[in-house]
Scaffold this active site. Structure first.
Site, short mmCIF file in Angstrom:
data_model
loop_
_atom_site.label_atom_id
_atom_site.label_comp_id
_atom_site.label_asym_id
_atom_site.label_seq_id
_atom_site.Cartn_x
_atom_site.Cartn_y
_atom_site.Cartn_z
CD GLU A 167 -24.05 -27.72 -19.91
OE1 GLU A 167 -23.68 -28.80 -19.41
OE2 GLU A 167 -24.83 -27.63 -20.87
CB SER A 202 38.40 -10.44 -50.99
OG SER A 202 39.43 -11.00 -51.78
#
Length: 811
Positions: A87, A478
């Site tokens: 590139e 409870s």
């Protein structure tokens, strides 16, 4: 001649000035409204966030783009060389535009005019960064000028390394791959450091036009382009000719990316996702590239999901059959109707949808998808008595026709040896299944650190995202009582202190009537020890105790243990009327067994950002001694215990010992068969709307909740002991199966005294029935007893085994 030269020089000066002016004009015209290139300095690519279990296995991925960010320093050098050769050969020499490359491209393109060869470009990597990040893909002269100007500016502001890092992590390379790391995985199922030279060259061949070099559809073009890149690398001295020839001979093979294995923990994962979204926002979660290490144990998570489902199914089967999922009309083809039937999301993966084809006396023939047939034997549907209001059931099933009819669409599950329920499985036999109407949750955490090991929020996350472990506010009943007893013990009571179990009536005020709490059995038991009160879950004793020590002390205990933040100071709250979540109350129990130290429940151990920097740790203690990478016979690091004190560790152990009695002799006795030291407490709310069991081993705290999403009774005989206890028992049996039996840890300063388990008085020598009761020094019981009846109605202090009253409330 001199005059001519002077004129020529003047013309050249004018041309130069004109050219400079023209260049300045171009920069002014096209450069004035360009995007701010400085934003690249803060560029953060959209990277996948990954959530991992405690053992490192992947749980989930969150992303808008499946991109992997890799710092350029961590990339293979030859991969970078491949992209530079392909590139931008002069990347390290040019200022953003490669003038040499431009001239070469112009000459090549002029030479190729009239031929069918593709035009050659000369865009540098810097120009591609400018285009990809700051501009559009518009093909125009104006865009090329803007691209060039931006390239100059980018080169001036950033280093070559920074520009490369932006490019290689952003470039699109086909196959849904953004960046080289994602491309390596998608094309070759490899990490960057596993790539070969020819694979690197192929990736570097893709930026211009990935679709033109598809490795499968256009293999010939892909290989030619790859070989071109290899030749460029040889030309640029990045490869020897021999290595280049070897790379070109390599066969270009694509490897399908291995199927990612995810740990199935939807409830846990979704709660982590919700917390991350709240902490880091949507962008941080879906684009931030976070690496999240959770506290979840896959083994315990799977176990929790299984035992919860088994427990909910067992409850549901006790309360009858609510009917089929649908019907196939007689005139319709059953196979086509079944294939079009929408499968309910609540069905488990192991369940199938079937149609009843024929009903015999003791079995049912069914049809399944694909035209397969099977059978439901009588043992597979004998449980399905008709459901009635208030969770009651109709008469016992005597024949298959009592349950099913031809055309019924039902859920079924293939019988296995483990699930055959009363005999070996026969191939093609199925159970009749029904999605429970009830729901529930399970939480398991490390009591010493708060690390949540398992979290299941319901029957099936596909059917409902409501997480009952963290979002459902319910009355614990409870199960809240241990905090009342902890407050009493912290005020000077002992496990052997006597409290009257007798009728209790209190006027609630004008127009509110009288409040008359009662025990579950509707009986009264007279003077009883605190231990017996909690083992048998006596409501009347608890209310008297709360009245004596004062609801301010009870509310303070609820706050300190993190169960309820601001509890109303009314007596009914002592019986668990205040709402909380399963995770909060389980964490409160964990603080009992860990010696009374504060812990915060956490689903996340550590979070790292995209560069590996730790941005969150659940355990914030510093440990420089933990950093060595090798063992050199050094001492084990000693970490400071900086957990705040919630309650006296001796008092915490007294509560633990009493809760162990719940399992040994009380409402949780079904758990005893696990055969390990366990403790905990049942919980059942008014009219059996909710059922709980919260408990622990020395190193694991577990909470179980069962109830309807729209509150209603679980049934007349259902309670925590029948609904939640079996789930807790089965979870602990699986979780502790391979662990040694460890007793509960006793802190210093506790006196263990042999006492009678019912009366609490010292056991005589030679007594066969006794327990070792925990007392603080100086509070050991004697045979002379006093009983708290609560008639004084005040809140005073209590000392030792003889709580004081100024109004004659003791006798």
């Amino acid at each position: 001649m001199i005059r001519f030269l002077g004129s020529l020089f003047a013309v050249l000066i004018l041309l130069a000035l004109g050219g400079a002016g023209g260049l300045l004009f171009v920069f002014w015209k096209f450069g004035s409204d360009l995007p701010d290139y400085q934003q690249l300095a803060n560029y953060q690519p959209k990277v996948v966030t990954r959530i991992h279990a405690a053992d490192g296995r992947l749980m989930a991925e969150y992303a808008k783009e499946k991109r992997l960010f890799v710092p350029v320093d961590a990339m293979p050098k030859q991969l970078i060389n491949a992209f530079l050769s392909a590139e931008d050969q002069n990347f390290y020499q040019h200022p953003g535009i490669d003038f040499t490359g431009v001239m070469r491209a112009v000459l090549i393109n002029l030479r190729n005019l009239g031929s069918d060869r593709r035009m050659v470009g000369a865009s540098t990597i810097t120009q591609q960064v400018a285009k990809n990040f700051l501009l559009t893909n518009e093909v125009s002269f104006d865009r090329k000028i803007k691209e060039a100007i931006l390239s100059f500016r980018i080169e001036h502001a950033f280093t070559k390394k920074q520009i490369l890092e932006l490019y290689l992590n952003e470039i699109y390379l086909g196959y849904g791959s953004y960046g080289v790391a994602a491309a390596a995985l998608n094309y070759f199922d490899k990490s960057l450091d596993e790539l070969t030279i020819h694979e690197m060259a192929y990736l570097a061949a893709l930026p211009k036009a990935p679709n033109n070099y598809h490795p499968v559809r256009k293999t010939k073009a892909a290989v030619a382009r790859r070989n071109w890149v290899v030749d460029r690398m040889v030309e640029d001295k990045h490869l020897t000719e021999g290595d280049g020839e070897a790379a070109k001979r390599a066969v270009l093979r694509v490897a399908n990316r291995a199927q990612t294995e995810f740990v199935n923990a939807t409830w846990f994962t979704e709660e982590v996702r919700r917390q991350l979204l709240e902490q880091y926002g949507e962008n941080g979660l879906y684009e931030g590239g976070l690496s999240v290490r959770t506290t979840m144990s896959p083994h315990l998570q799977d176990l929790a999901q299984k035992v919860l489902r088994d427990g909910l199914m067992a409850y549901d089967r006790r309360h009858g059959w609510r009917g089929p999922l649908g019907r196939v009309p007689p005139e319709q083809n059953w196979a086509s109707t079944l294939s079009a039937f929408e499968r309910p999301p609540a069905l488990l993966d192991t369940w199938d949808v079937a149609v009843v084809l024929e009903v015999g006396k003791k079995s049912v023939q069914i049809g399944l998808s694909g035209g397969v047939t099977g059978r439901i034997p009588f043992k597979g549907l004998a449980w399905a008595r008709p459901w009635k209001e208030k969770q009651r059931v109709g008469p016992k099933v005597r024949r298959a026709g009592d349950v099913l009819a031809v055309g019924d669409i039902v859920a079924v599950e293939a019988m296995t040896t483990e699930s055959s329920e009363g005999g070996g499985a026969v191939s093609g036999d199925y159970h009749l299944r029904q999605v429970p109407d009830v729901n529930g949750s399970v939480v398991a955490l490390d009591p010493h650190t708060g690390r949540v090991k398992a979290l299941v929020g319901g029957w099936n996350a596909e059917a409902s995202e409501f997480n009952r472990a963290v979002q459902a506010m319910r009355q614990p009943g409870s199960a809240f009582k241990p905090f009342v007893y902890a407050a009493a013990l912290d005020s000077g009571f002992t496990p052997s202190s006597l409290v009257l179990d007798a009728p209790f009536v209190i006027d609630q005020g004008a127009g509110l009537g009288k409040w008359k709490p009662a025990n579950y059995t509707k009986k009264f038991y007279g003077p009883s020890t605190l231990r017996l009160g909690i083992e048998k879950s006596r409501n009347l004793m608890t209310v008297r105790l709360a009245q004596y020590i004062g609801m301010e002390a009870v509310a303070d205990a609820a706050r300190r243990f993190g169960v309820v933040d601001d509890m109303p100071r009314i007596l009914s709250m002592s019986l668990g009327a205040g709402e909380t979540t399963l995770l909060r109350i389980t964490t409160g129990y964990a603080m009992m067994v860990n010696g009374g130290k504060w812990i915060a429940p956490s689903l996340v151990d550590r979070i790292q950002d995209r560069r590996g920097k730790t941005v969150f740790r659940h355990d914030k203690r510093d440990c420089p001694q933990c950093l060595p990478t090798a063992w050199a016979s050094q001492d084990m690091p000693q970490l400071p215990d900086d957990r705040p004190k919630v309650i006296d560790p001796r008092v915490a152990y007294q509560v633990v010992s009493m809760l162990q009695g719940v399992v040994e002799r009380g409402t949780g006795v079904r758990i005893k068969k696990v055969g390990k030291p366990l403790a905990g407490k049942t919980g059942t709310t008014n009219k059996s709307f909710d059922a709980w069991f919260i408990g622990f081993s020395p190193d694991l705290a577990v909470g179980v909740y069962v109830g309807f999403d729209s509150p209603k009774t679980l049934g007349r005989r259902e309670q925590g002991a029948s609904v939640a206890v079996p789930i807790f028992r089965d979870f602990m049996a699986g979780a502790l199966e391979t662990t040694p039996s460890i007793p509960f840890r006793i802190p210093p300063g506790v006196r263990l005294v042999r006492v009678d388990p019912r009366s609490g008085v010292p056991a005589p020598p030679g007594a066969r029935k006794y327990i070792l009761e925990a007392f603080l020094p100086g509070t050991e019981p004697t045979n002379k007893r006093q009983v708290l009846d609560g008639s004084q109605g005040g809140s005073t202090t209590a000392s030792g085994d003889t709580p004081q009253s100024g109004t004659g409330g003791l006798y």
